[in-house]
Design a protein around this motif. Sequence first.
Motif, PDB file in Angstrom:
ATOM      1  N   GLN A  91       0.824  -1.214   0.000  1.00  0.00           N
ATOM      2  CA  GLN A  91       0.000   0.000   0.000  1.00  0.00           C
ATOM      3  C   GLN A  91       0.864   1.272   0.000  1.00  0.00           C
ATOM      4  OE1 GLN A  91      -3.034  -1.459   3.268  1.00  0.00           O
ATOM      5  NE2 GLN A  91      -3.991  -0.036   1.854  1.00  0.00           N
ATOM      6  N   HIS A  92       0.258   2.350  -0.390  1.00  0.00           N
ATOM      7  CA  HIS A  92       0.774   3.734  -0.297  1.00  0.00           C
ATOM      8  C   HIS A  92       1.812   4.125  -1.354  1.00  0.00           C
ATOM      9  CE1 HIS A  92      -1.250   3.243   3.492  1.00  0.00           C
ATOM     10  NE2 HIS A  92      -0.341   2.376   3.919  1.00  0.00           N
ATOM     11  N   GLY A  93       2.563   3.140  -1.901  1.00  0.00           N
ATOM     12  CA  GLY A  93       3.601   3.443  -2.891  1.00  0.00           C
ATOM     13  C   GLY A  93       2.972   4.044  -4.137  1.00  0.00           C
ATOM     14  N   SER A  94       3.718   4.929  -4.815  1.00  0.00           N
ATOM     15  CA  SER A  94       3.154   5.576  -6.004  1.00  0.00           C
ATOM     16  C   SER A  94       4.129   5.491  -7.168  1.00  0.00           C
ATOM     17  CB  SER A  94       2.811   7.033  -5.699  1.00  0.00           C
ATOM     18  OG  SER A  94       3.817   7.605  -4.877  1.00  0.00           O
ATOM     19  N   VAL A  95       3.576   5.539  -8.372  1.00  0.00           N
ATOM     20  CA  VAL A  95       4.389   5.456  -9.581  1.00  0.00           C
ATOM     21  C   VAL A  95       4.076   6.683 -10.440  1.00  0.00           C
ATOM     22  CG1 VAL A  95       4.760   4.134 -11.715  1.00  0.00           C
ATOM     23  CG2 VAL A  95       4.425   2.927  -9.536  1.00  0.00           C
ATOM     24  N   TYR A  96       5.112   7.322 -10.935  1.00  0.00           N
ATOM     25  CA  TYR A  96       4.960   8.578 -11.686  1.00  0.00           C
ATOM     26  C   TYR A  96       5.257   8.314 -13.163  1.00  0.00           C
ATOM     27  CZ  TYR A  96       4.691  10.187  -6.979  1.00  0.00           C
ATOM     28  OH  TYR A  96       4.273  10.331  -5.684  1.00  0.00           O
ATOM     29  N   TRP A  97       4.190   8.339 -13.965  1.00  0.00           N
ATOM     30  CA  TRP A  97       4.304   8.045 -15.393  1.00  0.00           C
ATOM     31  C   TRP A  97       4.521   9.339 -16.174  1.00  0.00           C
ATOM     32  CZ3 TRP A  97       3.614   3.040 -17.321  1.00  0.00           C
ATOM     33  CH2 TRP A  97       3.006   2.095 -16.470  1.00  0.00           C
ATOM     34  N   LYS A  98       5.362   9.244 -17.186  1.00  0.00           N
ATOM     35  CA  LYS A  98       5.614  10.406 -18.028  1.00  0.00           C
ATOM     36  C   LYS A  98       4.746  10.330 -19.291  1.00  0.00           C
ATOM     37  CE  LYS A  98       9.548  12.396 -20.430  1.00  0.00           C
ATOM     38  NZ  LYS A  98      10.980  12.539 -20.297  1.00  0.00           N
ATOM     39  N   TRP A  99       4.555   9.122 -19.769  1.00  0.00           N
ATOM     40  CA  TRP A  99       3.904   8.928 -21.059  1.00  0.00           C
ATOM     41  C   TRP A  99       2.428   9.303 -21.069  1.00  0.00           C
ATOM     42  CZ3 TRP A  99       5.768   3.442 -22.983  1.00  0.00           C
ATOM     43  CH2 TRP A  99       7.064   3.579 -23.511  1.00  0.00           C
ATOM     44  N   SER A 100       1.980   9.630 -22.271  1.00  0.00           N
ATOM     45  CA  SER A 100       0.533   9.796 -22.473  1.00  0.00           C
ATOM     46  C   SER A 100      -0.068   8.401 -22.599  1.00  0.00           C
ATOM     47  CB  SER A 100       0.271  10.573 -23.770  1.00  0.00           C
ATOM     48  OG  SER A 100       0.695   9.771 -24.856  1.00  0.00           O
ATOM     49  N   ASN A 101      -1.384   8.309 -22.512  1.00  0.00           N
ATOM     50  CA  ASN A 101      -2.037   7.002 -22.643  1.00  0.00           C
ATOM     51  C   ASN A 101      -1.762   6.391 -24.020  1.00  0.00           C
ATOM     52  OD1 ASN A 101      -3.483   4.990 -21.364  1.00  0.00           O
ATOM     53  ND2 ASN A 101      -5.387   5.577 -22.370  1.00  0.00           N
ATOM     54  N   GLU A 102      -1.669   7.251 -25.042  1.00  0.00           N
ATOM     55  CA  GLU A 102      -1.427   6.738 -26.406  1.00  0.00           C
ATOM     56  C   GLU A 102      -0.065   6.064 -26.480  1.00  0.00           C
ATOM     57  OE1 GLU A 102      -2.623   9.929 -25.825  1.00  0.00           O
ATOM     58  OE2 GLU A 102      -4.640   9.118 -26.224  1.00  0.00           O
ATOM     59  N   GLN A 103       0.925   6.687 -25.837  1.00  0.00           N
ATOM     60  CA  GLN A 103       2.274   6.093 -25.867  1.00  0.00           C
ATOM     61  C   GLN A 103       2.276   4.733 -25.167  1.00  0.00           C
ATOM     62  OE1 GLN A 103       4.071   9.793 -24.255  1.00  0.00           O
ATOM     63  NE2 GLN A 103       5.795   9.277 -25.583  1.00  0.00           N
ATOM     64  N   LEU A 104       1.534   4.684 -24.045  1.00  0.00           N
ATOM     65  CA  LEU A 104       1.455   3.433 -23.284  1.00  0.00           C
ATOM     66  C   LEU A 104       0.776   2.355 -24.128  1.00  0.00           C
ATOM     67  CD1 LEU A 104       1.934   2.206 -20.443  1.00  0.00           C
ATOM     68  CD2 LEU A 104      -0.396   2.870 -19.891  1.00  0.00           C
ATOM     69  N   GLN A 105      -0.326   2.742 -24.755  1.00  0.00           N
ATOM     70  CA  GLN A 105      -1.054   1.794 -25.613  1.00  0.00           C
ATOM     71  C   GLN A 105      -0.156   1.299 -26.741  1.00  0.00           C
ATOM     72  OE1 GLN A 105      -4.490   3.892 -26.962  1.00  0.00           O
ATOM     73  NE2 GLN A 105      -5.698   3.378 -25.147  1.00  0.00           N
ATOM     74  N   ASP A 106       0.556   2.232 -27.370  1.00  0.00           N
ATOM     75  CA  ASP A 106       1.443   1.841 -28.480  1.00  0.00           C
ATOM     76  C   ASP A 106       2.424   0.777 -28.026  1.00  0.00           C
ATOM     77  OD1 ASP A 106       0.271   3.485 -30.218  1.00  0.00           O
ATOM     78  OD2 ASP A 106       1.850   5.038 -30.218  1.00  0.00           O
ATOM     79  N   ALA A 107       2.966   0.969 -26.832  1.00  0.00           N
ATOM     80  CA  ALA A 107       3.987   0.030 -26.344  1.00  0.00           C
ATOM     81  C   ALA A 107       3.385  -1.335 -26.022  1.00  0.00           C
ATOM     82  CB  ALA A 107       4.670   0.599 -25.107  1.00  0.00           C
ATOM     83  N   LEU A 108       2.253  -1.351 -25.348  1.00  0.00           N
ATOM     84  CA  LEU A 108       1.745  -2.637 -24.846  1.00  0.00           C
ATOM     85  C   LEU A 108       0.720  -3.279 -25.773  1.00  0.00           C
ATOM     86  CD1 LEU A 108       1.673  -1.782 -21.076  1.00  0.00           C
ATOM     87  CD2 LEU A 108       3.247  -3.287 -22.256  1.00  0.00           C
ATOM     88  N   LYS A 109       0.255  -2.501 -26.738  1.00  0.00           N
ATOM     89  CA  LYS A 109      -0.713  -3.105 -27.651  1.00  0.00           C
ATOM     90  C   LYS A 109      -0.014  -3.622 -28.904  1.00  0.00           C
ATOM     91  CE  LYS A 109      -4.605  -1.768 -25.314  1.00  0.00           C
ATOM     92  NZ  LYS A 109      -5.889  -1.284 -25.021  1.00  0.00           N
ATOM     93  N   SER A 110       1.277  -3.300 -29.064  1.00  0.00           N
ATOM     94  CA  SER A 110       2.016  -3.893 -30.175  1.00  0.00           C
ATOM     95  C   SER A 110       2.517  -5.252 -29.697  1.00  0.00           C
ATOM     96  CB  SER A 110       3.186  -3.006 -30.570  1.00  0.00           C
ATOM     97  OG  SER A 110       4.194  -3.113 -29.595  1.00  0.00           O
ATOM     98  N   THR A 111       2.796  -6.127 -30.635  1.00  0.00           N
ATOM     99  CA  THR A 111       3.057  -7.504 -30.208  1.00  0.00           C
ATOM    100  C   THR A 111       4.461  -7.988 -30.569  1.00  0.00           C
ATOM    101  OG1 THR A 111       2.004  -8.196 -32.238  1.00  0.00           O
ATOM    102  CG2 THR A 111       0.633  -8.202 -30.268  1.00  0.00           C
ATOM    103  N   ASN A 112       5.423  -7.137 -30.368  1.00  0.00           N
ATOM    104  CA  ASN A 112       6.796  -7.572 -30.585  1.00  0.00           C
ATOM    105  C   ASN A 112       7.256  -8.353 -29.358  1.00  0.00           C
ATOM    106  OD1 ASN A 112       9.458  -7.921 -30.958  1.00  0.00           O
ATOM    107  ND2 ASN A 112       9.963  -5.751 -31.235  1.00  0.00           N
TER     108      ASN A 112
END
Length: 606
Positions: A91-112
């Motif tokens: 609990q309580h830990g936090s993660v600070y993302w820089k990317w936009s949602n589109e960048q995240l989608q591009d990375a994880l929705k591609s299948t390399n």
Amino acid sequence: MFLGWDLLTQQLKILVCLDTLIPLQVYSVEFDTLPIGKKYGVRKGVLDLGEGCIVSPIEIWLDAIDLVLQQMKNDGFEFLKVKGICGSAQQHGSVYWKWSNEQLQDALKSTNENEPLLQKLLGAFSYNYSPNWQDHSTGKEAQIFKEAIDLPKVTGSTSHLRFTGLQIRKISRTMPEVYNDTSRISLVSSFITTLLVGDYSDLELADAGGMNLFDMNTNDWNDELLLLAASHSKIYDGVESASERDEALQEIKRKLGKIDALSSSSLYKNAGRIAPYFVSKYGFTTDCKIYPMTGDNLATILALPLQANDALVSLGTSTTVLIVTDNYNPSPNYHLFKHPTLHNHYMGMICYCNGSLAREQIRDQLLESSTWNEFNQILDSQSKFDGKLGIYFPLGEIVPTTPAKIYRRCEFDPTTGAVNMKSLWDIKNDVCGIVDSQALSCRVRLAFMLAHSKSSKSATPEIDNNPSENASDSIPYKDLVHYFPDLSIDGTKITKEMVSSHPNRCFYVGGASNNSSIIRKFGTILGPLAGNFKVEISNACALGGAYKAAWSYACEEENQLIDYNEYLEKYYKKDQYIESFDVDSLFESYSLGIGLLSVLENSITK
Ligand code: XUL
């Protein structure tokens, strides 16, 4: 099959569970043993950056996820059969993302599929570390949060150094470039949900209670606290311009996202299907549903069918007491979170520093033999509360908040009604003294959460070992307040109802739950109406996570909220996990102990 993930401080676990709730297997990796863990030099999963700043490097978690899944693949695990995934995280830990949602989608929705997660997410974070719950670098922030607002009433907890809102304030204040570069803030729980879905996922309602930002009464963010987190408060940061403050408020709201706290379907709704990355790399079906991960303590209570007023007492190095309640009665000395699966219920949590370690120290210091035999014989021989109590905090204590202190020899004189604070007593009195005072402290704080609870009256005993009260040993409430005019704990007056309130059932876990004398004493003092049970469950958080996945899936199939406990009870192999035990009928005689505890605690915290 369903999977229960658990991202703890030191390791990542994935538990495999059948849809009949039978756990099959656990896969795990320890962060310290990984090459990347060694590269960072983490110890027990964390890095000490100095000045109380304790963090976990996020890259280690990313690597660990691929490694555990690869372990499963090598083992021939049939990913195709997984219908749903849920789980929990520290609990309580936090993660600070820089990317936009589109960048995240591009990375994880591609299948390399050859590219490791670590590589895929290179550059995704504005801060490479996640502040850990052991962090104690936010003293200044804690002071401000506490001063600004009645925090327990609003957020369910007073300000704690580890709470996320304070950590965000520290970052926005001391590392504004990081804060400004952040497009999204996740809790560790929603960080895993986000990764698995490949889309920014909302924070999970119950875990959001560990931030000091969410208003439990309005079911929304508290604007004043958000402004503090963004370091844009008028009072504390001198931001005079209303439009500047409003801009900062909208910005932090964007970073945190929305939380659906009102509809009961939000408790079981999936956060999305598994991202293509995991489908192509490991062979999950594209239909595999991801349910919002919650906090580890919250997942623990999901491993058992706990109803309102049932308590789970964890007797480890420290003591943690978790209770399910429908009574929102906040206090600075415990936490209230929304319940992750029961609508309109809460989980109360009391965290003590001094538990087994304190009992062991007393045993070793006071008794000739460093074994539990002598200690237990003394505990077992006590036929009623003897009017003697002590306070034993070899480590500074959280509940009540005080530096390390040991205060023995407090004795009630029944003939005069006086409390002698320097009584002469046998060293053996300390054995009962420490266990009695630890259990009494739990009893009173639990009573705060039980009192007025609608369900406490309707609790129906399930088995026949409930402590019947022994009137001859009891002290009437009017005498109790006569002898102890300042009958209060944590600044709250102890009412007659609190003295006589019983939990429904008590379940005991952790190392000392194997000591039958200690748990019998706890059971005697806590006095649950429907029995005491020793619990034998390994990997409770991961199991609770897997159960939440199975239950959520069933709710979605039926398109309605199924009662969580009814769902568990359908499959639950009670005898496999829990064993009931008998206690002495001395609950009433310990009411006097509440008086002594209030004298002792009030004298050390003044
Ligand atoms: C609870 C807390 C710890 C962590 C451990 O408030 O800080 O129990 O959740 O992972």
